[in-house]
Design a protein around this motif. Structure first.
Motif, PDB file in Angstrom:
ATOM      1  N   SER A  11      99.967  77.499  35.376  1.00 49.67           N
ATOM      2  CA  SER A  11     101.354  77.102  36.439  1.00 49.67           C
ATOM      3  C   SER A  11     102.237  76.712  35.280  1.00 49.67           C
ATOM      4  N   LEU A  12     102.154  76.275  34.171  1.00 44.74           N
ATOM      5  CA  LEU A  12     103.112  76.021  33.127  1.00 44.74           C
ATOM      6  C   LEU A  12     103.831  77.351  32.647  1.00 44.74           C
ATOM      7  N   ARG A  14     104.070  80.021  34.116  1.00 40.11           N
ATOM      8  CA  ARG A  14     104.483  80.607  35.420  1.00 40.11           C
ATOM      9  C   ARG A  14     105.753  80.141  35.517  1.00 40.11           C
ATOM     10  N   TYR A  15     106.030  78.772  35.111  1.00 42.52           N
ATOM     11  CA  TYR A  15     107.228  78.123  35.228  1.00 42.52           C
ATOM     12  C   TYR A  15     108.216  78.842  34.114  1.00 42.52           C
ATOM     13  N   TYR A  18     110.316  81.766  34.274  1.00 39.93           N
ATOM     14  CA  TYR A  18     111.603  82.058  34.902  1.00 39.93           C
ATOM     15  C   TYR A  18     112.548  81.243  34.219  1.00 39.93           C
ATOM     16  N   ALA A  22     115.564  78.253  35.428  1.00 38.92           N
ATOM     17  CA  ALA A  22     115.565  77.086  34.982  1.00 38.92           C
ATOM     18  C   ALA A  22     117.024  76.605  34.094  1.00 38.92           C
ATOM     19  N   GLU A  80     103.560  73.619  46.627  1.00 37.54           N
ATOM     20  CA  GLU A  80     103.458  74.924  47.215  1.00 37.54           C
ATOM     21  C   GLU A  80     102.146  74.963  48.335  1.00 37.54           C
ATOM     22  N   ASP A 108     100.898  71.713  40.361  1.00 33.81           N
ATOM     23  CA  ASP A 108     102.007  71.003  40.582  1.00 33.81           C
ATOM     24  C   ASP A 108     102.350  70.368  39.133  1.00 33.81           C
ATOM     25  N   ARG A 111     103.838  73.005  36.819  1.00 33.52           N
ATOM     26  CA  ARG A 111     105.387  72.858  37.283  1.00 33.52           C
ATOM     27  C   ARG A 111     106.305  71.777  36.799  1.00 33.52           C
ATOM     28  N   GLY A 114     106.784  71.965  33.103  1.00 36.72           N
ATOM     29  CA  GLY A 114     107.765  73.072  32.792  1.00 36.72           C
ATOM     30  C   GLY A 114     109.184  72.643  32.960  1.00 36.72           C
ATOM     31  N   GLY A 115     109.388  71.742  34.133  1.00 35.51           N
ATOM     32  CA  GLY A 115     110.561  71.351  34.417  1.00 35.51           C
ATOM     33  C   GLY A 115     111.309  70.225  33.464  1.00 35.51           C
TER      34      GLY A 115
END
Lengths: 263, 268
Positions: A11-12, A14-15, A18, A22, A80, A108, A111, A114-115
């Motif tokens: 998931s990280l 995937r973030y 993009y 970001a 999601e 999550d 995600r 990543g944020g």
């Protein structure tokens, strides 16, 4: 356990795939950080000390909250999971041999990490360079801040997970999610710091779960948390455990009652 | 007559029923259902290990609802259900390791990540030993021709490629039972043919029990020796495909079956 770690990792990744998205997000966060800093500066120039904060504290707060927006998912309507319940794709998630809530927490969390990696530092760094931002140098203080942020994240996930689950009954998570975002923006202290809200409303706001998402971790970092770090940790733990437990119970109820939509 | 087998059935349903909107309780959905209805109404089903059964019926007949109960994600309102010795709803997690599911209209793959990352996740999910995982992945990569798009994000795959990825995803953990819910939907003739050949080979090579839902008569003709038809949640036919078509073509018989006309009694 490994399956959840793999889920976090993917998931990280995937973030991180993009990056331009970001970068655009970090830019927006920084611009709004400036706007909010100017507003708070105007206020603090009129009244040099409100709620125990001086001007530097207020400006630091403006940029830190902008940095925490993405990982804490303050603007996120749910998880999601919500759209997947609406479309019926949740059928795929339900039959997998995993714990449903932990699975969604893992996705999550990837995600959020990543944020945190891509969108937290830029606004705070920009603020530190051009505004009177004041950050502590004590490693202990930063560690306490990190722990409070982790608890704040769990509160945020707990709330958004509950909003997502509501879709099992309402058939569409978007109504519940809109309410959650509107409440969250105000109650998490994004519009004005909770510590300056006067009277009974201020007292109430300091006790809702949203207070633990950004306000309290930042109070801890600034050293202005009333009741100290211990109180912030107890508060965060209380709400995180309560919300996650409620999510777990509701998951079990949903399993027995749900209609999985679509053929 | 229905298929009788001396071995224990791997799928056993007796009086299986699922009613929506009529369950008591505080969260009863009053406004969203129009009085409630029975999607599956007393189905009896015995499927022996290694069978490849076509499960057919018009839209809304209750096929997907049945499959959701067989995977344990929907709780039956009443009736008995056993899959691979498990009670699906109660033993959902243990059962999940023995079954594979392909939802033709949904994907189990991760949209934004390369196909092979979804497989890595499945390896952890089903705790597939590394050797076994490697062998299986190599086999399916060759059999379904996945090599050229393993590294591509799933969202960039064509429907045919995605379906082959989804079929692999359902099989990597060597399930004893596979449910395929419209696996050929939207595929071109070449892809359909490839999927059919693959499924036939899988069934013969490994003895995997397959329950296939489809609206494509050619899928049934090519693959299934036995057909179970349902309508309004009830079984309207259960028997061999040869008995079903007898002296007419299958499409005509199926159309009549769907329209609810009583069949010429070819089953006795």
């Amino acid at each position: 356990m490994r399956v959840y770690l793999t889920a976090v990792r993917l998931s990280l990744r995937r973030y991180l795939a993009y990056r331009s998205s970001a970068a655009a997000g970090a830019f927006t966060n920084t611009v709004f950080g400036c706007i909010r800093a100017f507003v708070l500066m105007a206020l603090w120039k009129q009244k040099p000390e409100i709620g125990g904060w001086d001007l530097a504290d207020a400006v630091t707060y403006a940029f830190l909250t902008q940095g925490l927006l993405a990982p804490m998912g303050v603007f996120m309507t749910s998880t999601e999971l919500g759209p997947r319940i609406r479309t019926g794709d949740v059928a795929v998630d339900l039959y997998r041999p995993v714990d449903f809530q932990t699975w969604w927490l893992s996705l999550d969390l990837g995600r959020a990490l990543g944020g945190g990696l891509l969108r937290t530092v830029p606004p705070v760094l920009f603020g530190a360079l051009l505004f009177p931002v004041r950050l502590p140098s004590s490693p202990l203080r930063w560690t306490e801040f990190a722990v409070c942020c982790a608890l704040g994240y769990l509160i945020s996930f707990g709330l958004r997970y509950l909003a997502s689950l509501a879709a099992f009954w309402t058939m569409d998570e978007r109504g519940m999610s809109s309410i959650l975002v509107a409440l969250g923006m105000f109650c998490s202290g994004l519009i004005i710091p909770l510590s300056v809200v006067p009277g009974a409303l201020g007292t109430v706001l300091l006790h809702t779960p949203w207070a633990g998402i950004m306000q309290m971790p930042i109070n801890v970092l600034l050293g202005t948390q009333s009741g100290g770090v211990g109180y912030a940790l107890a508060f965060g733990t209380f709400w995180a455990v309560l919300l996650l437990a409620a999510g777990r119970m509701l998951t079990d109820v949903a399993r027995h009652k749900v209609v999985v939509q679509g053929g | 007559m229905t298929t009788t087998s001396t071995t224990d059935p791997i799928i056993l349903a007796e009086g299986l029923t699922k009613a929506f909107g009529s369950s008591p309780g505080r969260f009863r959905r009053r406004r969203t259902t129009d009085g409630g209805f029975t999607a599956v109404d007393g189905i009896d089903l015995r499927i022996a290990p290694g069978e490849l059964v076509g499960y057919i019926g018009p839209n809304g007949a209750g096929k997907s609802t049945t499959i959701k109960m067989l995977t344990g994600i929907l709780t039956p309102t009443s009736g008995l259900l056993r899959v691979a010795g498990f009670e699906p709803q109660r033993d959902r997690v243990r059962l999940a390791r023995r079954i594979g599911v392909v939802f033709g209209q949904r994907t189990t793959l991760w949209w934004d990540l390369p196909l092979k990352d979804s497989f890595t996740l499945l390896q952890r999910l089903y705790r597939i030993p590394p050797d076994r995982f490697g062998e299986n992945l190599a086999y399916y990569t060759a059999a379904l021709d996945l090599g050229e798009f393993l590294d591509r994000p799933v969202r960039q795959l064509s429907l045919g490629q995605r379906m082959r990825g989804d079929i692999t995803a359902a099989l990597l953990h060597d399930p004893a039972v596979v449910y395929l819910d419209e696996p050929t939907i939207g595929l071109d003739v070449v892809s359909k043919h490839a999927v059919r050949e693959f499924l036939s080979d899988l069934n013969q090579r490994t003895g995997t029990t397959i329950l296939l839902t489809t609206h494509d008569i050619a899928d049934i003709e090519r693959l299934c020796s036995r057909v179970v038809a349902i309508d309004h949640g009830r079984v309207t036919y259960d028997g061999s495909i040869d008995d079903l078509r007898a002296d007419r073509d299958l499409e005509t018989v199926v159309r009549e079956l769907y329209l609810g006309r009583s069949l010429v009694d070819t089953t006795e």
